[in-house]
Each structure stands twice: as structure tokens, then as C-alpha cells.
Design a protein around this motif. Structure first.
Motif, PDB file in Angstrom:
ATOM      1  N   VAL A 215       4.995  -7.971   8.225  1.00 56.65           N
ATOM      2  CA  VAL A 215       3.949  -7.934   9.256  1.00 56.65           C
ATOM      3  C   VAL A 215       3.052  -9.156   9.100  1.00 56.65           C
ATOM      4  O   VAL A 215       2.699  -9.550   7.987  1.00 56.65           O
ATOM      5  CB  VAL A 215       3.109  -6.643   9.138  1.00 56.65           C
ATOM      6  CG1 VAL A 215       2.057  -6.594  10.237  1.00 56.65           C
ATOM      7  CG2 VAL A 215       4.011  -5.419   9.203  1.00 56.65           C
ATOM      8  N   LYS A 216       2.674  -9.760  10.210  1.00 53.67           N
ATOM      9  CA  LYS A 216       1.848 -10.959  10.157  1.00 53.67           C
ATOM     10  C   LYS A 216       0.485 -10.652   9.550  1.00 53.67           C
ATOM     11  O   LYS A 216      -0.079  -9.576   9.746  1.00 53.67           O
ATOM     12  CB  LYS A 216       1.672 -11.538  11.557  1.00 53.67           C
ATOM     13  CG  LYS A 216       2.957 -12.086  12.163  1.00 53.67           C
ATOM     14  CD  LYS A 216       2.684 -12.689  13.533  1.00 53.67           C
ATOM     15  CE  LYS A 216       3.955 -13.255  14.143  1.00 53.67           C
ATOM     16  NZ  LYS A 216       3.708 -13.845  15.486  1.00 53.67           N
ATOM     17  N   ARG A 217      -0.048 -11.631   8.832  1.00 53.35           N
ATOM     18  CA  ARG A 217      -1.334 -11.427   8.152  1.00 53.35           C
ATOM     19  C   ARG A 217      -2.465 -11.155   9.136  1.00 53.35           C
ATOM     20  O   ARG A 217      -3.348 -10.339   8.868  1.00 53.35           O
ATOM     21  CB  ARG A 217      -1.669 -12.652   7.301  1.00 53.35           C
ATOM     22  CG  ARG A 217      -0.722 -12.862   6.127  1.00 53.35           C
ATOM     23  CD  ARG A 217      -1.133 -14.070   5.311  1.00 53.35           C
ATOM     24  NE  ARG A 217      -0.305 -14.212   4.125  1.00 53.35           N
ATOM     25  CZ  ARG A 217      -0.453 -15.174   3.212  1.00 53.35           C
ATOM     26  NH1 ARG A 217      -1.421 -16.070   3.382  1.00 53.35           N
ATOM     27  NH2 ARG A 217       0.333 -15.242   2.169  1.00 53.35           N
ATOM     28  N   THR A 218      -2.426 -11.838  10.258  1.00 57.61           N
ATOM     29  CA  THR A 218      -3.481 -11.622  11.258  1.00 57.61           C
ATOM     30  C   THR A 218      -3.463 -10.192  11.772  1.00 57.61           C
ATOM     31  O   THR A 218      -4.512  -9.557  11.920  1.00 57.61           O
ATOM     32  CB  THR A 218      -3.304 -12.595  12.432  1.00 57.61           C
ATOM     33  OG1 THR A 218      -3.272 -13.935  11.934  1.00 57.61           O
ATOM     34  CG2 THR A 218      -4.448 -12.448  13.422  1.00 57.61           C
ATOM     35  N   LYS A 219      -2.271  -9.664  12.030  1.00 61.99           N
ATOM     36  CA  LYS A 219      -2.153  -8.292  12.516  1.00 61.99           C
ATOM     37  C   LYS A 219      -2.596  -7.294  11.455  1.00 61.99           C
ATOM     38  O   LYS A 219      -3.238  -6.287  11.768  1.00 61.99           O
ATOM     39  CB  LYS A 219      -0.711  -8.012  12.933  1.00 61.99           C
ATOM     40  CG  LYS A 219      -0.522  -6.635  13.559  1.00 61.99           C
ATOM     41  CD  LYS A 219       0.894  -6.430  14.059  1.00 61.99           C
ATOM     42  CE  LYS A 219       1.043  -5.054  14.709  1.00 61.99           C
ATOM     43  NZ  LYS A 219       2.409  -4.826  15.211  1.00 61.99           N
ATOM     44  N   ILE A 220      -2.261  -7.569  10.196  1.00 62.32           N
ATOM     45  CA  ILE A 220      -2.695  -6.681   9.111  1.00 62.32           C
ATOM     46  C   ILE A 220      -4.220  -6.630   9.045  1.00 62.32           C
ATOM     47  O   ILE A 220      -4.822  -5.562   8.904  1.00 62.32           O
ATOM     48  CB  ILE A 220      -2.118  -7.158   7.765  1.00 62.32           C
ATOM     49  CG1 ILE A 220      -0.586  -7.033   7.774  1.00 62.32           C
ATOM     50  CG2 ILE A 220      -2.699  -6.350   6.609  1.00 62.32           C
ATOM     51  CD1 ILE A 220       0.070  -7.613   6.539  1.00 62.32           C
ATOM     52  N   ALA A 221      -4.835  -7.797   9.165  1.00 63.56           N
ATOM     53  CA  ALA A 221      -6.300  -7.864   9.062  1.00 63.56           C
ATOM     54  C   ALA A 221      -6.979  -7.133  10.215  1.00 63.56           C
ATOM     55  O   ALA A 221      -7.942  -6.387  10.006  1.00 63.56           O
ATOM     56  CB  ALA A 221      -6.749  -9.320   9.018  1.00 63.56           C
ATOM     57  N   ILE A 222      -6.477  -7.338  11.439  1.00 58.89           N
ATOM     58  CA  ILE A 222      -7.133  -6.767  12.620  1.00 58.89           C
ATOM     59  C   ILE A 222      -6.798  -5.286  12.801  1.00 58.89           C
ATOM     60  O   ILE A 222      -7.670  -4.469  13.107  1.00 58.89           O
ATOM     61  CB  ILE A 222      -6.739  -7.567  13.885  1.00 58.89           C
ATOM     62  CG1 ILE A 222      -7.250  -9.001  13.768  1.00 58.89           C
ATOM     63  CG2 ILE A 222      -7.293  -6.896  15.138  1.00 58.89           C
ATOM     64  CD1 ILE A 222      -6.820  -9.902  14.915  1.00 58.89           C
ATOM     65  N   ALA A 223      -5.522  -4.933  12.609  1.00 61.27           N
ATOM     66  CA  ALA A 223      -5.077  -3.578  12.917  1.00 61.27           C
ATOM     67  C   ALA A 223      -5.244  -2.596  11.767  1.00 61.27           C
ATOM     68  O   ALA A 223      -5.306  -1.379  12.000  1.00 61.27           O
ATOM     69  CB  ALA A 223      -3.608  -3.605  13.349  1.00 61.27           C
ATOM     70  N   HIS A 224      -5.348  -3.089  10.536  1.00 63.64           N
ATOM     71  CA  HIS A 224      -5.377  -2.180   9.394  1.00 63.64           C
ATOM     72  C   HIS A 224      -6.625  -2.361   8.513  1.00 63.64           C
ATOM     73  O   HIS A 224      -7.357  -1.410   8.261  1.00 63.64           O
ATOM     74  CB  HIS A 224      -4.109  -2.367   8.544  1.00 63.64           C
ATOM     75  CG  HIS A 224      -2.846  -2.113   9.292  1.00 63.64           C
ATOM     76  ND1 HIS A 224      -2.433  -0.848   9.637  1.00 63.64           N
ATOM     77  CD2 HIS A 224      -1.909  -2.965   9.786  1.00 63.64           C
ATOM     78  CE1 HIS A 224      -1.286  -0.914  10.296  1.00 63.64           C
ATOM     79  NE2 HIS A 224      -0.952  -2.195  10.406  1.00 63.64           N
ATOM     80  N   ILE A 225      -6.843  -3.574   8.049  1.00 67.73           N
ATOM     81  CA  ILE A 225      -7.950  -3.794   7.103  1.00 67.73           C
ATOM     82  C   ILE A 225      -9.301  -3.597   7.781  1.00 67.73           C
ATOM     83  O   ILE A 225     -10.193  -2.916   7.244  1.00 67.73           O
ATOM     84  CB  ILE A 225      -7.856  -5.202   6.482  1.00 67.73           C
ATOM     85  CG1 ILE A 225      -6.594  -5.315   5.634  1.00 67.73           C
ATOM     86  CG2 ILE A 225      -9.084  -5.491   5.633  1.00 67.73           C
ATOM     87  CD1 ILE A 225      -6.404  -6.675   5.005  1.00 67.73           C
ATOM     88  N   LEU A 226      -9.486  -4.190   8.963  1.00 60.76           N
ATOM     89  CA  LEU A 226     -10.783  -4.102   9.650  1.00 60.76           C
ATOM     90  C   LEU A 226     -11.180  -2.666   9.977  1.00 60.76           C
ATOM     91  O   LEU A 226     -12.311  -2.254   9.665  1.00 60.76           O
ATOM     92  CB  LEU A 226     -10.756  -4.964  10.913  1.00 60.76           C
ATOM     93  CG  LEU A 226     -12.051  -4.994  11.733  1.00 60.76           C
ATOM     94  CD1 LEU A 226     -13.203  -5.534  10.895  1.00 60.76           C
ATOM     95  CD2 LEU A 226     -11.866  -5.850  12.990  1.00 60.76           C
ATOM     96  N   PRO A 227     -10.327  -1.841  10.602  1.00 61.55           N
ATOM     97  CA  PRO A 227     -10.743  -0.455  10.895  1.00 61.55           C
ATOM     98  C   PRO A 227     -11.094   0.352   9.653  1.00 61.55           C
ATOM     99  O   PRO A 227     -12.004   1.181   9.687  1.00 61.55           O
ATOM    100  CB  PRO A 227      -9.505   0.140  11.598  1.00 61.55           C
ATOM    101  CG  PRO A 227      -8.781  -1.032  12.164  1.00 61.55           C
ATOM    102  CD  PRO A 227      -8.990  -2.134  11.176  1.00 61.55           C
ATOM    103  N   ASN A 228     -10.382   0.094   8.542  1.00 63.01           N
ATOM    104  CA  ASN A 228     -10.660   0.836   7.309  1.00 63.01           C
ATOM    105  C   ASN A 228     -11.890   0.318   6.565  1.00 63.01           C
ATOM    106  O   ASN A 228     -12.282   0.910   5.555  1.00 63.01           O
ATOM    107  CB  ASN A 228      -9.447   0.758   6.377  1.00 63.01           C
ATOM    108  CG  ASN A 228      -8.292   1.606   6.868  1.00 63.01           C
ATOM    109  OD1 ASN A 228      -8.482   2.737   7.273  1.00 63.01           O
ATOM    110  ND2 ASN A 228      -7.095   1.046   6.858  1.00 63.01           N
TER     111      ASN A 228
END
Length: 315
Positions: A215-228
Motif C-alpha cells: 500500500v502506498k505510504r500516502t494512502k497509509i497516512a491519510i486512510a489509516h494513521i490520520l483517523p487513528n
């Protein structure tokens, strides 16, 4: 035989209990804890009254807050006090103090919410970029994080009230100026908090799993890390509302707020009342109590939310 039956019954009870158990999210569990917190209930009660008064009050006040109906009764050493017609008496210009206090609640709430939203939006943007860069980026990401955090550190190095006064003095007196000044003061708090939360989340197992799957790092940051990472930021926003109301009142008290006294605001009412403390101390006491009680409500709710969401502070 009876022993076996008892064992079977106990197993059935355990099985039924397991079937009744349902997993709950972090926010659901936090909401349950907040509902059981006496301080949170007191805070919510205060805020409900404050918000209802701010929204509905201006249509229910008995007099216009700008009408100088009792100006002929005001004397240099005498300001009429509470009466059956005017529950809190007149102010120094013969205006109904109760009506001004109720209408001023809306302005105070407006300043607190908008200034907090300004700080939250700008701070979350800076903190989100810095957190994503530090947690997932290489050399360029670390450089971006370092530059943004040094800017935030410079803002944090200045006393909050001094920074707010400086910004308000540069922009000129006005209600919009107060909102911007108080909002800018809270930017580094939100930025630091979100950045720290995102860096901590970047080392979690789900991030490692997503990275392993390509998974792309940008998607991980926006879709997973940020909401948590938003839970502590939302709690901080509740606490910042209390600080914003106090700081906005301080700026208005210093004469940097709305120069038009026909639109009441609690901080401005305090500023105007300081000249008449020996004649009518109630002119300062009532708006001061409004600021204190409202800030207390936000603080009680924010602290209860922080305890409910922080595993180390859960009871």
C-alpha cells in the motif's frame, strides 16, 4: 449425575455470555465512560445551558441590548441596580444589563468556536503533514518535518497572551481580529499533538502490515494513521474552547475586541465595567461569572474525555 448437570449448566451460561459479548469501538467505550463521569455530566449540563442561552436567548430578552432606556436615571455616582423590570439593573449607559448579558453569550460562543476551528484546521494541516513526513518519509520527509516543527517551536516559545496581543495590535481592533489572534495561538498546540500521535501510530502493526502488502505510504497516512490519531486532537479542541473564551475576553478587556459597544460581548462588558467597580460591582461580576462557568464546563468535559480515551487514566 447432578454434578455433571451443574457443569453443563455453567458451560451453557458461559456460552450464552460469550454470545452476548460484542466488541465495541474506542469511541463507544469512551462515550460509556464519559456518561458515568459526574464531572462530565456537570460540564455537559453547563454547556447545554450556555448554548441554549446563546442560540435562543437573543429572541427572548425583554429589552434591546443597545437601547439606552435608563440613561436619564444614571448619575455620576449612581447607577440603578436590580429591579422588577430590570433584573440586573442598568449599565453605565442606561442599557438593560440582563439583556446585554444574554446576548453577549452568543458573541462569546461565536468567538470561542471560530477561533478554535481556525487553530484546529491550520494546526491539523501542519501537524498532519509533519507527522506523515516523519513517520513514513525518507530524507525529504524528515527535512519537511524538521522545518515545520521548528516553525511551531518558535510559536510555542512565545507566551500565548503576548502573541495574541501582538497579532491583534497588528491587525487592528475588531471581533474578527480577536478570532484570528486566538486561533493562531492554538495552532502549535494542535500541530504538535497531531504530529506526535501520528508518529506513534506509524510504528503500529497495522502500518507494517499495510506496507508489506504494498500500500502506498500516502494512502497509509491519510486512510489509516490520520483517523487513528484524531482522538487526542478532538479532546484538545474541547479544552482549547475554554482557553479561547478566556483569551478572547482578555483581548476585549484590553480594548482589542469589537469597538462597537452596541453589540455586547462578555470581555468588552468587563472592560467597560472597570471604571464603575466602586459604584456597581455587579457590572463586572456577572460577565466574569459567565466566562468562568462556561470555561469550567468545557474544561470538565474535556478532562473527562481525556480520561476516557487515555488507557493510562481509565478507572
Amino acid at each position: 449425575m447432578s454434578t455433571k448437570i451443574d457443569k453443563i449448566d455453567r458451560l451453557g451460561e458461559l456460552s450464552a455470555a460469550k454470545q452476548d459479548e460484542h466488541g465495541v469501538s474506542l469511541w463507544t467505550e469512551a462515550f460509556r465512560r464519559v456518561r458515568r463521569s459526574p464531572s462530565a455530566l456537570v460540564g455537559v449540563g453547563i454547556l447545554v445551558v450556555f448554548v441554549v442561552v446563546a442560540i435562543v436567548g437573543p429572541w427572548l430578552v425583554p429589552y434591546s441590548p443597545s437601547e439606552m432606556m435608563g440613561l436619564n436615571q444614571v448619575r455620576p455616582g449612581s447607577i440603578p441596580g436590580p429591579s422588577a423590570e430590570h433584573w440586573l439593573g442598568y449599565d453605565h449607559n442606561g442599557r438593560d444589563q440582563f439583556s446585554r448579558l444574554v446576548v453577549g453569550a452568543r458573541q462569546t460562543l461565536l468567538v470561542g468556536i471560530i477561533s478554535t476551528l481556525i487553530g484546529l484546521t491550520v494546526g491539523a494541516l501542519i501537524g498532519g503533514i509533519a507527522g506523515a513526513s516523519a513517520g513514513l518519509g525518507g530524507r525529504i520527509g524528515r527535512a519537511v518535518d524538521s522545518v515545520l516543527m521548528r516553525i511551531v517551536d518558535m510559536l510555542l516559545a512565545l507566551p500565548s497572551l503576548l502573541l495574541a496581543v501582538s497579532i491583534a495590535a497588528l491587525l487592528g481592533a475588531g471581533l474578527t481580529t480577536v478570532m484570528i489572534a486566538v486561533g493562531v495561538v492554538s495552532v502549535p498546540i494542535f500541530a504538535r499533538l497531531l504530529r506526535s500521535a501520528m508518529v506513534a501510530q506509524a510504528g503500529s502493526d497495522y502500518v507494517l502490515a499495510a506496507t508489506s502488502l504494498g500500500v502506498k505510504r500516502t494512502k497509509i497516512a491519510i486512510a489509516h494513521i490520520l483517523p487513528n490519531s484524531l482522538a487526542p486532537v478532538i479532546v484538545q479542541a474541547t479544552l482549547t474552547l475554554a482557553t479561547a473564551i478566556i483569551e478572547a475576553a482578555a483581548l476585549s478587556f484590553l480594548g482589542l475586541g469589537n469597538p462597537d459597544s452596541s453589540t455586547p460581548e462578555w470581555g468588552m462588558m468587563l472592560s467597560e465595567a472597570q471604571q464603575y467597580l466602586d459604584v456597581r460591582p455587579g457590572l463586572a461580576i456577572f460577565p466574569a461569572l459567565g466566562i468562568i462557568i462556561t470555561a469550567l464546563g468545557f474544561t470538565l468535559l474535556g478532562e473527562a474525555m481525556r480520561e476516557a480515551l487515555d488507557p493510562k487514566l481509565r478507572k
